[in-house]
Design a protein around this motif. Structure first.
Motif, PDB file in Angstrom:
ATOM      1  N   ALA A  91       1.396  -5.908  -0.407  1.00  0.00           N
ATOM      2  CA  ALA A  91       1.719  -4.493   0.051  1.00  0.00           C
ATOM      3  C   ALA A  91       3.383  -4.582   0.118  1.00  0.00           C
ATOM      4  O   ALA A  91       4.082  -3.488  -0.429  1.00  0.00           O
ATOM      5  CB  ALA A  91       1.519  -4.125   1.574  1.00  0.00           C
ATOM      6  N   ALA A  92       4.072  -5.672   0.471  1.00  0.00           N
ATOM      7  CA  ALA A  92       5.295  -5.766   0.188  1.00  0.00           C
ATOM      8  C   ALA A  92       5.971  -5.841  -1.005  1.00  0.00           C
ATOM      9  O   ALA A  92       7.003  -5.274  -1.322  1.00  0.00           O
ATOM     10  CB  ALA A  92       5.876  -6.983   0.894  1.00  0.00           C
ATOM     11  N   LEU A  93       5.353  -6.385  -2.056  1.00  0.00           N
ATOM     12  CA  LEU A  93       5.754  -6.079  -3.411  1.00  0.00           C
ATOM     13  C   LEU A  93       5.417  -5.195  -4.210  1.00  0.00           C
ATOM     14  O   LEU A  93       5.435  -4.845  -5.324  1.00  0.00           O
ATOM     15  CB  LEU A  93       5.151  -7.554  -4.278  1.00  0.00           C
ATOM     16  N   ARG A  94       4.718  -4.144  -3.288  1.00  0.00           N
ATOM     17  CA  ARG A  94       4.384  -2.743  -4.007  1.00  0.00           C
ATOM     18  C   ARG A  94       3.252  -2.792  -5.085  1.00  0.00           C
ATOM     19  O   ARG A  94       3.187  -2.104  -5.829  1.00  0.00           O
ATOM     20  CB  ARG A  94       5.528  -1.830  -4.441  1.00  0.00           C
ATOM     21  N   VAL A  95       2.443  -3.831  -4.848  1.00  0.00           N
ATOM     22  CA  VAL A  95       1.275  -4.062  -5.875  1.00  0.00           C
ATOM     23  C   VAL A  95       0.275  -3.078  -5.560  1.00  0.00           C
ATOM     24  O   VAL A  95      -0.240  -2.947  -4.349  1.00  0.00           O
ATOM     25  CB  VAL A  95       0.757  -5.383  -6.012  1.00  0.00           C
ATOM     26  N   ARG A 117      10.218 -13.934   1.943  1.00  0.00           N
ATOM     27  CA  ARG A 117      10.301 -12.395   2.794  1.00  0.00           C
ATOM     28  C   ARG A 117      10.788 -12.773   4.141  1.00  0.00           C
ATOM     29  O   ARG A 117      11.753 -12.186   4.736  1.00  0.00           O
ATOM     30  CB  ARG A 117       9.144 -11.647   2.901  1.00  0.00           C
ATOM     31  N   GLU A 118      10.318 -13.924   4.817  1.00  0.00           N
ATOM     32  CA  GLU A 118      10.818 -14.247   6.096  1.00  0.00           C
ATOM     33  C   GLU A 118      12.075 -14.878   6.261  1.00  0.00           C
ATOM     34  O   GLU A 118      13.029 -14.774   7.272  1.00  0.00           O
ATOM     35  CB  GLU A 118       9.644 -15.636   6.755  1.00  0.00           C
ATOM     36  N   THR A 142      14.587 -12.393   2.267  1.00  0.00           N
ATOM     37  CA  THR A 142      14.873 -11.916   0.608  1.00  0.00           C
ATOM     38  C   THR A 142      14.114 -10.487   0.416  1.00  0.00           C
ATOM     39  O   THR A 142      12.994 -10.366   0.938  1.00  0.00           O
ATOM     40  CB  THR A 142      14.166 -12.798  -0.204  1.00  0.00           C
ATOM     41  N   ASP A 143      14.756  -9.504  -0.326  1.00  0.00           N
ATOM     42  CA  ASP A 143      14.217  -8.416  -0.438  1.00  0.00           C
ATOM     43  C   ASP A 143      12.951  -8.648  -1.487  1.00  0.00           C
ATOM     44  O   ASP A 143      13.146  -9.127  -2.411  1.00  0.00           O
ATOM     45  CB  ASP A 143      15.108  -7.489  -1.123  1.00  0.00           C
ATOM     46  N   PRO A 144      11.774  -7.922  -0.854  1.00  0.00           N
ATOM     47  CA  PRO A 144      10.590  -8.101  -1.886  1.00  0.00           C
ATOM     48  C   PRO A 144      10.687  -7.489  -3.183  1.00  0.00           C
ATOM     49  O   PRO A 144      10.247  -8.072  -4.377  1.00  0.00           O
ATOM     50  CB  PRO A 144       9.443  -7.321  -1.100  1.00  0.00           C
ATOM     51  N   MET A 145      11.797  -6.411  -3.308  1.00  0.00           N
ATOM     52  CA  MET A 145      12.196  -5.999  -4.657  1.00  0.00           C
ATOM     53  C   MET A 145      12.839  -6.968  -5.621  1.00  0.00           C
ATOM     54  O   MET A 145      12.786  -6.896  -6.733  1.00  0.00           O
ATOM     55  CB  MET A 145      12.834  -4.644  -4.667  1.00  0.00           C
TER      56      MET A 145
END
Length: 410
Positions: free
Chosen positions: A122-126, A306-307, A310-313
């Motif tokens: 979800a964070a990586l927008r897959v 992410r923790e 780092t921005d997932p994008m």
């Protein structure tokens, strides 16, 4: 099993394409060793093999699922509905071994890692699969497929375990295009048991394992036990997508034996051919000179990046900077470069005006339909971001382009 939430995909105008252009997505098919155009009907059908839920989600996983996320996005841009199915192997030897090593209940381990995987995707927008199916919940489907194989005399027993004879499929070997001499060491390395006494052929695949002490088991017409790995994906894909699906995908280490065996199971059980029109495989990500893998323990995890803030994008851009079929090695400077690229793109789409979006849209579409050339697509947006222009609508249009086709939110 529930999937993860979907991010909205913007609709794009038909910009940058000549009239009558062939807009088919071309992908490299392992089974033919060549690029081929995908020709879905109104609905494109794709099955991608999921994780065995321990040590999720490392960058090797993410690299694979981003590749097939691009397939999903390009097909949608071409006007297809996409029916996407993915599994999770929530009971198998590696999972049970890890549970024993760590003293954690195997079901709790699987649930924890699957939830972590969902959050990372979800964070990586897959974009999520339409059906996300665990092996445990699919056991009735697996039993049904094994019964079909047994009815066609395509099973035999060894000490209570049930095997599939690869001789039952005349086309065995057509997915990976490997010789038997090449198959043998890979079969042993990737979960097979070529040296087991009583097997008719060293390459024959386990369909159903009789219950071992202190291991889970389920009732079946073949006795209490649990399914083999390959038949799991065959049963799930046939149930939800049917035969002759457009793409079956995964990492390159799945071409043999997993996809080879799965194709044979499905084709023999149904009497139809082929299981998939194209078998598409993502390359391996390395770290410290070796393939990133659970067994080696040389893993970089999406969740830990992410923790750390780092921005997932940026993670997504770091992965998309490599062609999906390439084998490559992760280094920290690549993430720094991706973060800098993300900052440049965000600054560019925040301008009041920029160069027209049509040419960059055409370049990105051309790159992605040509075997998912994400690095070329990124370079096209880089060039647009570095140029000056007076089109006040372009920044928002390019932001939508990056979102819809590359999955990058700006």
């Amino acid at each position: 099993m529930r999937s993860w939430p979907a991010s909205e995909v913007p609709s794009l105008p038909d910009a940058g394409l000549p009239a009558g252009a062939d807009r088919a997505l071309r992908l490299y098919d392992t089974g033919t060793g060549a690029l081929r155009a995908t020709r879905p009907g109104e609905t494109a059908r794709m099955y991608v093999c999921g994780i065995t839920p321990y040590d999720a989600t490392h960058l090797g996983h993410a690299n694979t699922y981003l590749a097939f996320d691009l397939v999903n996005r390009v097909w949608r841009d071409l006007g297809h509905r996409v029916h996407y199915v993915q599994n999770a192997t929530d009971v198998d030897d590696p999972l049970l071994e890890r549970a024993r090593q760590t003293g954690v209940d195997w079901q709790a381990l699987a649930e924890r890692e699957i939830e972590l995987f969902r959050a990372d995707m979800a964070a990586l927008r897959v974009l999520p699969p339409d059906q996300y199916v665990g092996a445990v919940e699919a056991i009735p489907l697996i039993v049904e497929m094994i019964e079909k194989l047994r009815a066609k005399d395509a099973t035999y027993e060894v000490d209570g375990d049930l095997y599939f004879p690869v001789s039952a499929d005349p086309g065995f070997g057509s997915v990976s295009r490997l010789t038997r001499a090449e198959m043998a060491p890979l079969f042993a390395e990737r979960g097979g048991d070529p040296d087991r006494p009583g097997k008719r052929d060293p390459l024959d695949a386990l369909l159903w394992m009789a219950r071992r002490p202190d291991e889970p088991g389920w009732d079946s017409p073949f006795g209490e036990g649990r399914p083999g790995w390959h038949v799991e994906c065959s049963a799930i894909s046939v149930r939800y997508l049917g035969m002759e699906i457009d793409v079956e995908g995964g990492g390159s280490d799945l071409a043999f034996p997993h996809h080879e065996m799965g194709a044979s199971h499905a084709q023999v059980a149904t009497g139809e051919h082929p299981h998939a029109h194209a078998y598409v495989h993502a390359g391996m990500v390395g770290l410290g000179g070796e393939k990133m893998s659970k067994s080696r323990g040389n893993l970089v995890f999406v969740s830990r990046l992410r923790e750390a803030g780092t921005d997932p994008m940026a993670i997504r851009l770091a992965l998309l900077a490599h062609h999906y079929r390439a084998d490559w090695e992760w280094t920290d400077p690549q993430l720094d470069a991706a973060a800098a690229r993300l900052a440049r793109w965000r600054a560019a789409v925040a301008r009041p005006a920029a160069p027209p979006a049509g040419p960059v849209a055409g370049a990105v579409r051309d790159a992605l339909t040509a075997d998912l050339d994400a690095p070329a697509a990124l370079a096209a947006i880089d060039a647009w971001a570095a140029a000056e222009g007076a089109d006040g609508e372009a920044p928002a249009q390019v932001a939508a382009l990056a979102d819809a086709l590359l999955g990058v939110a700006l």
